[in-house]
Design a protein around this motif. Sequence first.
Motif, PDB file in Angstrom:
ATOM      1  N   PHE A 294       0.783  -1.098   0.061  1.00 12.69           N
ATOM      2  CA  PHE A 294      -0.047  -0.016  -0.085  1.00 12.69           C
ATOM      3  C   PHE A 294       1.019   1.188   0.088  1.00 12.69           C
ATOM      4  O   PHE A 294       0.467   2.125  -0.684  1.00 12.69           O
ATOM      5  CB  PHE A 294      -0.781  -0.005   1.032  1.00 12.69           C
ATOM      6  CG  PHE A 294      -2.304  -0.994   0.827  1.00 12.69           C
ATOM      7  CD1 PHE A 294      -3.264  -0.304   0.088  1.00 12.69           C
ATOM      8  CD2 PHE A 294      -2.516  -1.909   1.478  1.00 12.69           C
ATOM      9  CE1 PHE A 294      -4.428  -0.991  -0.204  1.00 12.69           C
ATOM     10  CE2 PHE A 294      -3.436  -2.592   1.108  1.00 12.69           C
ATOM     11  CZ  PHE A 294      -4.630  -2.230   0.173  1.00 12.69           C
ATOM     12  N   LEU A 295       2.002   1.127   0.598  1.00 12.86           N
ATOM     13  CA  LEU A 295       2.784   2.290   0.672  1.00 12.86           C
ATOM     14  C   LEU A 295       3.606   2.637  -0.790  1.00 12.86           C
ATOM     15  O   LEU A 295       3.724   3.706  -1.384  1.00 12.86           O
ATOM     16  CB  LEU A 295       4.109   2.127   1.616  1.00 12.86           C
ATOM     17  CG  LEU A 295       5.002   3.224   1.780  1.00 12.86           C
ATOM     18  CD1 LEU A 295       4.288   4.459   2.496  1.00 12.86           C
ATOM     19  CD2 LEU A 295       6.130   2.751   2.852  1.00 12.86           C
ATOM     20  N   PHE A 298       0.763   4.159  -2.807  1.00 11.81           N
ATOM     21  CA  PHE A 298       0.708   5.379  -2.385  1.00 11.81           C
ATOM     22  C   PHE A 298       1.711   6.160  -3.140  1.00 11.81           C
ATOM     23  O   PHE A 298       1.589   7.331  -3.742  1.00 11.81           O
ATOM     24  CB  PHE A 298       0.704   5.739  -1.158  1.00 11.81           C
ATOM     25  CG  PHE A 298       0.557   7.096  -0.766  1.00 11.81           C
ATOM     26  CD1 PHE A 298      -0.311   8.091  -0.948  1.00 11.81           C
ATOM     27  CD2 PHE A 298       2.061   7.436  -0.234  1.00 11.81           C
ATOM     28  CE1 PHE A 298      -0.088   9.373  -0.178  1.00 11.81           C
ATOM     29  CE2 PHE A 298       1.983   9.246   0.197  1.00 11.81           C
ATOM     30  CZ  PHE A 298       0.836   9.740  -0.062  1.00 11.81           C
ATOM     31  N   THR A 321      -5.586   8.377  -5.295  1.00 13.47           N
ATOM     32  CA  THR A 321      -4.395   7.836  -4.407  1.00 13.47           C
ATOM     33  C   THR A 321      -4.947   7.873  -2.859  1.00 13.47           C
ATOM     34  O   THR A 321      -4.656   6.827  -2.128  1.00 13.47           O
ATOM     35  CB  THR A 321      -3.040   8.625  -4.683  1.00 13.47           C
ATOM     36  OG1 THR A 321      -2.813   8.432  -6.135  1.00 13.47           O
ATOM     37  CG2 THR A 321      -2.000   7.952  -3.995  1.00 13.47           C
ATOM     38  N   SER A 325      -5.618   4.976  -0.242  1.00 13.74           N
ATOM     39  CA  SER A 325      -4.547   4.775   0.571  1.00 13.74           C
ATOM     40  C   SER A 325      -5.064   5.142   2.116  1.00 13.74           C
ATOM     41  O   SER A 325      -4.789   4.480   3.279  1.00 13.74           O
ATOM     42  CB  SER A 325      -3.278   5.956   0.504  1.00 13.74           C
ATOM     43  OG  SER A 325      -2.804   5.654  -0.557  1.00 13.74           O
TER      44      SER A 325
ATOM     45  N   PHE B  17       1.658   4.982   7.704  1.00 13.28           N
ATOM     46  CA  PHE B  17       1.942   3.527   7.511  1.00 13.28           C
ATOM     47  C   PHE B  17       2.828   2.980   8.291  1.00 13.28           C
ATOM     48  O   PHE B  17       2.914   1.926   8.795  1.00 13.28           O
ATOM     49  CB  PHE B  17       2.409   3.335   6.067  1.00 13.28           C
ATOM     50  CG  PHE B  17       1.356   3.283   5.073  1.00 13.28           C
ATOM     51  CD1 PHE B  17       0.391   2.399   4.838  1.00 13.28           C
ATOM     52  CD2 PHE B  17       1.117   4.434   4.019  1.00 13.28           C
ATOM     53  CE1 PHE B  17      -0.630   2.471   3.971  1.00 13.28           C
ATOM     54  CE2 PHE B  17       0.024   4.505   2.988  1.00 13.28           C
ATOM     55  CZ  PHE B  17      -0.799   3.498   3.018  1.00 13.28           C
TER      56      PHE B  17
END
Lengths: 402, 566
Positions: A294-295, A298, A321, A325, B17
Amino acid sequence: MHNHISGMNLSVDRTYDKALLFIMLLMLAFGALMIYSSTAVITPLLEKKKITEFYYFKRHLFTMALGTAAMLIVYRLKTSFLKKISAPLLVFSFCLLLLVFLPYIGVTAGGARRWIRLWPTTFQPSELVKLAMVIFLAKYMSAADYSTEHYSSFVKPVLIMALFQAAFLKQPDFGATMSLGLLTFGMLFISGMRLRYLASVSALAIPIIYKLVMEPYRLRRITSFLDPWKDPQGSGFQLIQSFISIGSGGITGLGLGESKQKLSFLPASHTDFIFCLVGEELGLIGAALVIALFLILFLRGITIANRRKDSFSYYLAYGLTMMISMQAMINFAVVTGMVPTKGLPLPFMSYGGSALLVNMAAIGLLLRISKGDDDVPAEDNSNIMAKKIARRNIYNRKGHSR
Amino acid sequence: MNRRRIVILNTVIVFGFFAVFFRLTDLMVFNHAIYAERAKSQQVKAEDIQVRRGNIYDRKGRAFAVNLELESLYCDSKEVVVDKDGLQRLSGILGMDAKVIQAKFKQGKRFTWINRKLAQDTAAQIKKLKIDGIGFVPEAKRYYPKGILASHVIGMVGRENQPLEGLELKYNKYLSIAGGKVYFARDASGKQLSSGVDMEEAKGNDLLLTLDEALQYIVEKELDKAMAQWKSVAASAIMMDPFTGEILALANRPAYDLNDTGRANQNAIRNRVITDIYEPGSTFKVIIGTAALEEKLYNLDSKFDCSRGAIEVGGKVIRDAHRHGMLTFKEVIQKSSNVGSIMIGMKLGKERLYRYAKLYGFGDETGIDMPGEVSGWIRKPDSWSATSIGAIPIGQEVAVTPLQILRAYSAIANGGSLVQPHLVSEIRTPEGRTIFSFQGETKRVLTEKTAKVFKDILKTVVEVGGTATEAAVEGNQVAGKTGTAQLIDHRTGRYSKDRFISSFVGFVPADNPKIAMIVVIYEPKGQIYGGIVAGPVFRDIANQALSYMNVPMDEDYRNDLLLVSK
């Protein structure tokens, strides 16, 4: 000259962002695997309902096929068309949202009316609302008359957002309310909207706070994430089970398919809490891999946005995005007990058709933008190039002055 | 577009994150142990399983108690789905009323027994019906291959395999060791998902008995015959190795089938040889006889005038069964003269009489490894009445168990030592390791000489002129003593005229005893005397037992017997 520049653009950008597509496919595959793991255990009760080992898996594959179709269609849409339909799409999504409240069409589950009946399946309009809102805002903020200094430019999207939020709260769907709020504010924030304006809207939160105070059980439910052990059988149950799933996984996990928590201990283990299953079966390594995906998604998304110099494409790419995210991050934060429990699926991995369809469409749009836009007038492009060169010169000069 | 804002927002998202990652590390690495433990405690259900009890074998390794692996049927009311036809067929297979089954289905509980301990093939039939929401749990049922044989020794267990009687009860802590657990994976509703994720297999220890199946069979067969012949209320017999105290056979009638305990009533379950006391009568004369010899009060030829056939003690007249005339010390025992015995008892006196009775262990439990043994009683001399000295020498006013009498006579047989009667010689783990081996202690109560002299007297009991000629065994000399005790009539508080306990206790071959045995017939009809009622039972058992044990016949004795009969 113009042609020359467009030619350069072609050579750099004429193909879509393969990395983005690859990441999405990886997530889809990973998600499907975990959904299968979660739903392949068949109890007699399920058997009675004619639910077999592959029931959810097959349905998920079908949704993926639909999502691929949506992605391919969206990929072919022209920017001008997108701009044109941005407002009608928002109205359309609002109509769909209202259909939820109609008898026979609206479907109630778990005490909330969030779905409309689309024989033979159901659709959750709130997912489409997010996408429509992003497209609308991209168009709205890139318009010539949009001014970050004028309160009127600020009020209009906020009112639209509030209208949707009111409908969400009526369902009720606090998750959608919150994410739409964050999405709208996030986009207004990056457009440079005055912070004073943004802050002023916090006044709108007063009715929500009022509702929480008047109905203590809501407050309890919201604050239970702070100490789920206070009510382990009630409001804290889901979160405790989530912790147990994730925590028992350890570094390497119990092994694919070895989850014990999916045996109805962990509610929604194939939908909103699928990330727990990843943690339990594949451990910190597997969970970190998902976060990393996911990072990267992004970072790919903002890279695509940065490449686009027309503001509509930029806002659209950035908004999409952020939409994906943010949902992922809220999902992670919810299942790890960092924010209150909300019913939000993990994009591309959770079982659930509406979200998958919308998110795949969003990727389709991102791929479309990554490919570059032949729709944009050439002079617009050159303008941006000129600005870019000028900016580089400014930086260079700064460097020299030091 | 605001570059600075975009950088801020991007930073926030990337930071988010990483925050999730750190949170995960906290949950999955630092708190892993806590959550893994919590997971196990809710996902796995440890259920005590009925431990597979140890087996019970006789001295030659023949199984008396084993386990059958059966299946118990339960239902989960929340999951059960059955149509009328399925229910009807289930009802047919189980032999249960469909309505009863239906009621269990509708109890609303997640776990309800429908029927327990079903045979494997019955379970297989039910599994074929493919009814949802029912399941099986393996359970062990105690099974006794010999049925009624040695029922009072082996004892029984209840439906939950809980020990109820006999060795099953006495040795429960060995037979059923703690810790039998089966771990089931379960879902959140507590429903069992798989049988035995992990089984802490526990099997109890095996018992090896001193009992011999063949001897036990002989004893029980003969008791049945005696019951039929004398229409007696009950009958008991114990056969013991007089040197070691090993019980070779132990039986009572009535008895019960260990595999059908539901029909056993309290009367059938009574292990009379250790739980019932009775007034022994003449068999108790072993006390005065040996005590007088030990104290050197008489020699074998000392004369007793029993010609009146009665003696008055404390104003009460006690009679002999037959009038005898002048008797020697030896004849007093041989012919079981009450008059002569009382004379010996009076010479011995209260204190010595009491001391010798206690020395033989009367009034105390023998300590046999069976549950429910009673001690019997003999009053202390200072609480004796005037007539006690006339009653106790002939086995009245005392309460004994047949086992106590047998042990006393075993002391005569083995040369003067009191042995420890016992049934379990060894306890072995399922792996075959011996964890207990019987180590008995014997206690000398008589000099060897006295034992020998008294043994010779006991030999004459079964010879011509004795009270138990019917107890004589072909080819081997028996030494023994008869007993005929009147029962007290509970309505009148006096001795009953027609209710007796007839007994014979003895050992054979007299000079090198292989078996010591007591036979007690409770309330025989028609005949009352121990020599006539119990003597032949002793003989018939001893005949077969010696033959089974390959005890050679004594040619000299055979010739003597022939001479005598000529």
